[in-house]
Design an enzyme around this catalytic site. Structure first.
Site, PDB file in Angstrom:
ATOM      1  N   HIS A   1      34.090  33.171  32.286  1.00  0.00           N
ATOM      2  CA  HIS A   1      33.413  34.212  33.059  1.00  0.00           C
ATOM      3  C   HIS A   1      31.974  33.736  33.271  1.00  0.00           C
ATOM      4  O   HIS A   1      31.025  34.403  32.906  1.00  0.00           O
ATOM      5  CB  HIS A   1      33.505  35.565  32.367  1.00  0.00           C
ATOM      6  CG  HIS A   1      33.325  36.743  33.280  1.00  0.00           C
ATOM      7  ND1 HIS A   1      34.192  37.830  33.307  1.00  0.00           N
ATOM      8  CD2 HIS A   1      32.374  37.031  34.191  1.00  0.00           C
ATOM      9  CE1 HIS A   1      33.772  38.714  34.194  1.00  0.00           C
ATOM     10  NE2 HIS A   1      32.650  38.265  34.747  1.00  0.00           N
TER      11      HIS A   1
ATOM     12  N   TYR B   1      36.217  46.383  43.957  1.00  0.00           N
ATOM     13  CA  TYR B   1      35.089  47.309  43.934  1.00  0.00           C
ATOM     14  C   TYR B   1      34.827  47.989  45.272  1.00  0.00           C
ATOM     15  O   TYR B   1      34.488  49.161  45.318  1.00  0.00           O
ATOM     16  CB  TYR B   1      33.810  46.556  43.532  1.00  0.00           C
ATOM     17  CG  TYR B   1      33.807  46.109  42.097  1.00  0.00           C
ATOM     18  CD1 TYR B   1      33.366  46.960  41.086  1.00  0.00           C
ATOM     19  CD2 TYR B   1      34.270  44.848  41.737  1.00  0.00           C
ATOM     20  CE1 TYR B   1      33.370  46.562  39.763  1.00  0.00           C
ATOM     21  CE2 TYR B   1      34.279  44.440  40.404  1.00  0.00           C
ATOM     22  CZ  TYR B   1      33.833  45.304  39.427  1.00  0.00           C
ATOM     23  OH  TYR B   1      33.843  44.911  38.119  1.00  0.00           O
TER      24      TYR B   1
ATOM     25  N   ASN C   1      40.331  42.200  40.532  1.00  0.00           N
ATOM     26  CA  ASN C   1      39.066  42.923  40.411  1.00  0.00           C
ATOM     27  C   ASN C   1      38.766  43.503  41.786  1.00  0.00           C
ATOM     28  O   ASN C   1      38.782  42.768  42.786  1.00  0.00           O
ATOM     29  CB  ASN C   1      37.933  41.990  40.002  1.00  0.00           C
ATOM     30  CG  ASN C   1      38.116  41.441  38.588  1.00  0.00           C
ATOM     31  OD1 ASN C   1      39.026  41.838  37.867  1.00  0.00           O
ATOM     32  ND2 ASN C   1      37.243  40.528  38.204  1.00  0.00           N
TER      33      ASN C   1
ATOM     34  N   GLU D   1      37.414  35.292  38.809  1.00  0.00           N
ATOM     35  CA  GLU D   1      36.866  35.311  40.164  1.00  0.00           C
ATOM     36  C   GLU D   1      36.445  33.944  40.696  1.00  0.00           C
ATOM     37  O   GLU D   1      35.230  33.681  40.871  1.00  0.00           O
ATOM     38  CB  GLU D   1      35.692  36.295  40.248  1.00  0.00           C
ATOM     39  CG  GLU D   1      36.062  37.703  39.839  1.00  0.00           C
ATOM     40  CD  GLU D   1      34.965  38.730  40.098  1.00  0.00           C
ATOM     41  OE1 GLU D   1      33.826  38.345  40.393  1.00  0.00           O
ATOM     42  OE2 GLU D   1      35.267  39.932  40.033  1.00  0.00           O
TER      43      GLU D   1
ATOM     44  N   ARG E   1      39.307  43.595  27.413  1.00  0.00           N
ATOM     45  CA  ARG E   1      39.178  42.328  28.129  1.00  0.00           C
ATOM     46  C   ARG E   1      37.769  41.789  27.891  1.00  0.00           C
ATOM     47  O   ARG E   1      36.785  42.399  28.291  1.00  0.00           O
ATOM     48  CB  ARG E   1      39.437  42.525  29.631  1.00  0.00           C
ATOM     49  CG  ARG E   1      39.197  41.264  30.423  1.00  0.00           C
ATOM     50  CD  ARG E   1      39.636  41.354  31.883  1.00  0.00           C
ATOM     51  NE  ARG E   1      39.247  40.120  32.512  1.00  0.00           N
ATOM     52  CZ  ARG E   1      38.323  39.990  33.470  1.00  0.00           C
ATOM     53  NH1 ARG E   1      37.717  41.049  33.977  1.00  0.00           N
ATOM     54  NH2 ARG E   1      38.009  38.808  33.930  1.00  0.00           N
TER      55      ARG E   1
ATOM     56  N   GLU F   1      39.328  44.636  36.670  1.00  0.00           N
ATOM     57  CA  GLU F   1      37.990  45.221  36.795  1.00  0.00           C
ATOM     58  C   GLU F   1      37.975  46.223  37.928  1.00  0.00           C
ATOM     59  O   GLU F   1      38.510  45.954  39.017  1.00  0.00           O
ATOM     60  CB  GLU F   1      36.909  44.164  37.130  1.00  0.00           C
ATOM     61  CG  GLU F   1      36.505  43.289  35.981  1.00  0.00           C
ATOM     62  CD  GLU F   1      35.446  42.266  36.390  1.00  0.00           C
ATOM     63  OE1 GLU F   1      34.625  42.551  37.294  1.00  0.00           O
ATOM     64  OE2 GLU F   1      35.461  41.172  35.787  1.00  0.00           O
TER      65      GLU F   1
HETATM   66  C1  FCB Z   1      32.396  41.248  39.146  1.00  0.00           C
HETATM   67  C2  FCB Z   1      32.145  40.404  37.909  1.00  0.00           C
HETATM   68  C3  FCB Z   1      31.563  41.159  36.770  1.00  0.00           C
HETATM   69  C4  FCB Z   1      30.557  42.194  37.226  1.00  0.00           C
HETATM   70  C5  FCB Z   1      31.123  43.052  38.313  1.00  0.00           C
HETATM   71  C6  FCB Z   1      30.216  44.143  38.783  1.00  0.00           C
HETATM   72  O1  FCB Z   1      32.357  40.432  40.268  1.00  0.00           O
HETATM   73  O2  FCB Z   1      33.337  39.804  37.461  1.00  0.00           O
HETATM   74  O3  FCB Z   1      31.034  40.239  35.861  1.00  0.00           O
HETATM   75  O4  FCB Z   1      29.379  41.586  37.569  1.00  0.00           O
HETATM   76  O5  FCB Z   1      31.471  42.242  39.405  1.00  0.00           O
END
Ligand code: FCB
Length: 437
Positions: free
Chosen positions: A120, A292, A290, A165, A77, A348
């Site tokens: 992006h 985290y 995405n 995003e 990607r 992500e």
């Molecule tokens: C996401 C972004 C990516 C990177 C990660 C850690 O929000 O898409 O570019 O910065 O976080």
């Protein structure tokens, strides 16, 4: 660690990057993007750095694609930079398109599926000064750019996302002021919250008219938990959840904008926004998530949305993000409920750590645990009936982490920014082993 054979036969394992974070924005006739200019303004980026050289991927892309192939991944990607393809946002830079043409051929030559993200975040500065995402005209400009890229690459890419995003493009950048263009203005933010979706659908429909398929969008999701069980904190978390996790997904699936976000944003939306909502809900071929971390919210006095984060108790990454794999499982089920029948990809997931090279090796045990636990959460979601088709690690390389500069290291491959030497970390080796056929 789960292995390839634990997942469905055609499950796609990949890695992700973004143009501005790795390429080097000063090379190849690219125009200035609002990230170049944001970074050139003192105080915006933690270490005062920019993406002008970054990982020098513009010159080292063959070595980087070799790393992806040798790691036994199936897909890559990547994103095209609008400012590289169209330096002023309008006129084509042939050198820019040639670069991506070679890059895509290089993926195919290595047996990798190209997974393209059209935006992006590197908005050409010439469009930024015209209001960028706050100006409705951005939708038509973005569609023109998308058509130009896909006219060149569309015959070879496996999947295409319009935006990466939209919450970051709109809210983080126009309300929280943390990303380019660094505004803190509710009206600008509300306009961008709507125009990102309008640009997505305008581009998607133009691409469909040109005969392109497998078109989706990448959304980020972050669990918003209340800091306490008090009614005010719960309401603050619900507002955050609506702005971050519900706004885009619900609009895209025809449910409109969520009430707890509209409380504050309705007066600031562009005139006539209602007339766009049917087009915004046009069918998409896939959704990328995405994911985290999660965050805790408490109510504050003062202006809407009247909430702030507090530090939570869970283990944290290098940059203080709490680690909570269940969040990935929960959001995958939430997407299934909100968008039944739409295939999903984890586009992500990953963590920052202050990795050091020691004797030619990088022992990133915390990242290995993070990856293991999040892949297991994804696997549980498949067992629970989610149509999850793939999982992309963020990121292939340590890279430019936006306003945090080069400090946070998210790569499964370490980058020495002085020498540009790449060193595969333990996590890369773990994945290579798990993904071997
Ligand atoms: C996401 C972004 C990516 C990177 C990660 C850690 O929000 O898409 O570019 O910065 O976080």
């Amino acid at each position: 660690m789960l292995k390839r054979s634990d997942f469905p036969a055609d499950f796609v394992f990949g890695v992700a990057t973004a143009a501005y974070q790795i390429e080097g924005s000063s090379f190849g006739g690219a125009g200035a993007s609002h990230w170049d200019t944001f970074a050139a303004t003192p105080g915006n980026v933690a270490d005062g750095t920019d993406g002008s050289v970054a990982c020098d991927h513009y010159h080292r892309w063959q070595e980087d694609l070799d790393l992806i192939r040798d790691g036994n991944f199936d897909a890559y990607r990547f994103s095209t930079s609008w400012a590289r393809v169209m330096p002023d946002g309008v006129m084509l830079n042939p050198e820019g398109l040639d670069f991506y043409d070679r890059l895509v051929d290089g993926m195919l030559a290595r047996g990798l599926d190209p997974v393209l993200t059209l935006y992006h975040w590197d908005l050409p500065s010439d469009l930024a000064v015209q209001g960028g995402w706050t100006n409705r005209d951005i939708a038509a400009r973005f569609a023109d750019y998308a058509r130009a890229v896909m006219a060149r690459l569309g015959d070879r890419v496996a999947m295409t996302a319009t935006l990466n995003e939209p919450w970051c493009i709109a809210w983080l950048s126009h309300f929280l002021g943390i990303h380019a263009p660094g505004l803190r203005d509710i009206r600008a933010a509300a306009h961008a919250m709507h125009h990102t979706l309008l640009a997505h659908t305008t581009a998607m429909q133009a691409l469909r008219a040109d005969g392109h398929g497998n078109l989706g969008i990448v959304l980020n999701f972050e669990t918003a938990h209340p800091a306490t069980r008090s009614a005010v904190d719960m309401a603050a978390a619900a507002r955050q959840d609506a702005i971050y996790n519900r706004w885009f997904l619900e609009a895209l699936t025809g449910a409109g904008y969520p009430a707890p976000a509209m409380e504050g944003l309705a007066p600031h939306l562009p005139m006539g926004w209602q007339d766009d909502m049917a087009a915004i809900a046009a069918p998409i071929d896939w959704i990328g998530i995405n994911h985290y971390t999660r965050a805790l919210y408490r109510a504050t006095a003062g202006a809407w949305p009247a909430g702030e984060t507090v530090t939570g108790p869970l283990p944290k990454t290098q940059i203080g993000w709490e680690i909570r794999p269940e969040g990935l499982y929960e959001f995958l089920l939430r997407i299934k409920a909100q968008a039944p029948g739409v295939p999903v990809y984890v586009t992500e997931n990953g963590m920052a750590w202050d990795d050091r090279v020691d004797g030619g090796r990088v022992d990133d045990r915390d990242r290995q645990d993070y990856i293991r636990d999040h892949m297991a959460a994804a696997h549980r979601a498949i067992d629970a009936g989610v149509d999850l088709r793939g999982f992309f690690q963020w990121s292939l390389l340590d890279n430019y982490e936006w306003s945090q500069g080069y400090g946070p290291r998210f790569g499964i491959v370490h980058v020495d920014y002085d020498t540009q030497k790449r060193t595969p970390k333990g996590s890369y080796l773990m994945l290579k082993d798990a993904l071997s056929r």
